[in-house]
Design a protein around this motif. Sequence first.
Motif, short mmCIF file in Angstrom:
data_model
loop_
_atom_site.label_atom_id
_atom_site.label_comp_id
_atom_site.label_asym_id
_atom_site.label_seq_id
_atom_site.Cartn_x
_atom_site.Cartn_y
_atom_site.Cartn_z
N ILE A 103 -11.07 0.75 -35.57
CA ILE A 103 -11.58 -0.55 -35.14
C ILE A 103 -10.47 -1.28 -34.41
N LEU A 119 -9.06 -4.44 -32.77
CA LEU A 119 -9.38 -5.85 -32.94
C LEU A 119 -8.11 -6.68 -33.02
N THR A 144 -7.42 -13.88 -33.78
CA THR A 144 -8.43 -14.71 -33.13
C THR A 144 -9.42 -15.26 -34.16
N GLY A 164 -12.62 -15.96 -36.27
CA GLY A 164 -13.79 -15.15 -36.55
C GLY A 164 -13.54 -13.66 -36.65
N ALA A 165 -12.27 -13.24 -36.55
CA ALA A 165 -11.95 -11.82 -36.54
C ALA A 165 -12.33 -11.14 -37.86
N SER A 166 -12.18 -11.85 -38.98
CA SER A 166 -12.48 -11.24 -40.28
C SER A 166 -13.96 -10.88 -40.40
N GLN A 167 -14.83 -11.75 -39.90
CA GLN A 167 -16.27 -11.46 -39.96
C GLN A 167 -16.65 -10.34 -38.99
N THR A 168 -15.99 -10.30 -37.84
CA THR A 168 -16.20 -9.19 -36.92
C THR A 168 -15.81 -7.88 -37.57
N LEU A 169 -14.68 -7.89 -38.26
CA LEU A 169 -14.21 -6.69 -38.95
C LEU A 169 -15.19 -6.28 -40.04
N HIS A 200 -18.39 -6.89 -40.27
CA HIS A 200 -19.62 -6.37 -39.68
C HIS A 200 -19.42 -4.97 -39.12
N GLU A 201 -18.26 -4.71 -38.53
CA GLU A 201 -17.97 -3.37 -38.01
C GLU A 201 -17.96 -2.35 -39.15
N ASN A 218 -21.48 -1.79 -40.32
CA ASN A 218 -22.24 -0.99 -39.35
C ASN A 218 -21.99 0.51 -39.52
#
Length: 261
Positions: free
Chosen positions: A61, A63, A67, A69-74, A76-77, A80
Amino acid sequence: MFTYSNKTALITGASSGIGEAFAYSLAEKQCNLILVARNEAKLKALATKLAATYKIKTIVIALDLSTPGASQTLLHEVQNHDLKVDLLINNAGFATYGYFDQVSGERQHEEVMLNVTALVDITHAFMPDLLRNQGGGIINVSSTAAFQPDPYMAVYGATKAFVLSFSEALWAENRKRGLRVLALCPGATETSFFDIVGSNEASVGSRQTPSTVVKNALRALEKGHSHIISGCQNYLVSQVSRFFPRQFTLGIVERTLRPRS
């Protein structure tokens, strides 16, 4: 007893240094890996090599964790990929060096966002899984810089003091809930750290190899320790502030870290 085989570890800052050493050590223990960093090419090369050598599953991943919101992006990845994290290693971080007013304010803000905010947010995001899985663990990479203020590395030392305090608090909260939490406090280590800092003057004492630091960290996690200072010399240096007045200790640290030019 802490086991690694067939579990999944998420490592931030995994493309080099201590993060990369964690990846190798855990892969050897048959632990599947989620490798996180900004450099996608390095991550993919490392993931491919570890998967082929140790016959484990590796996920990459790419990333920028500094930045918003990065933790939520991580999170969700990871979701997924239908994965659950058993071991979280918050290793990503960097330092700045020099007179506080002369170092870029933007760069120091990014330092706080990565060293502190991202670490807290990622830990919070994955705590439910870690608690549900039972036998999970968190390793937060702090530093011997956490044990006293660090002139010319003022922000870095403060962020690492936060990581140490935060990690030990979580250790106390969760030690009876089946979750191990460890603050790893290495001293000078043979990594690209000093290239990023921009000065070898920020180095104190002899340097350990990343593999030695990781070996000490995993042993401490397995024993259920709240923190580990890697290396006898580093341990002794970190205790100085306990026995001398703070201003005296600060004078020693200032002279040691003072820019030569």
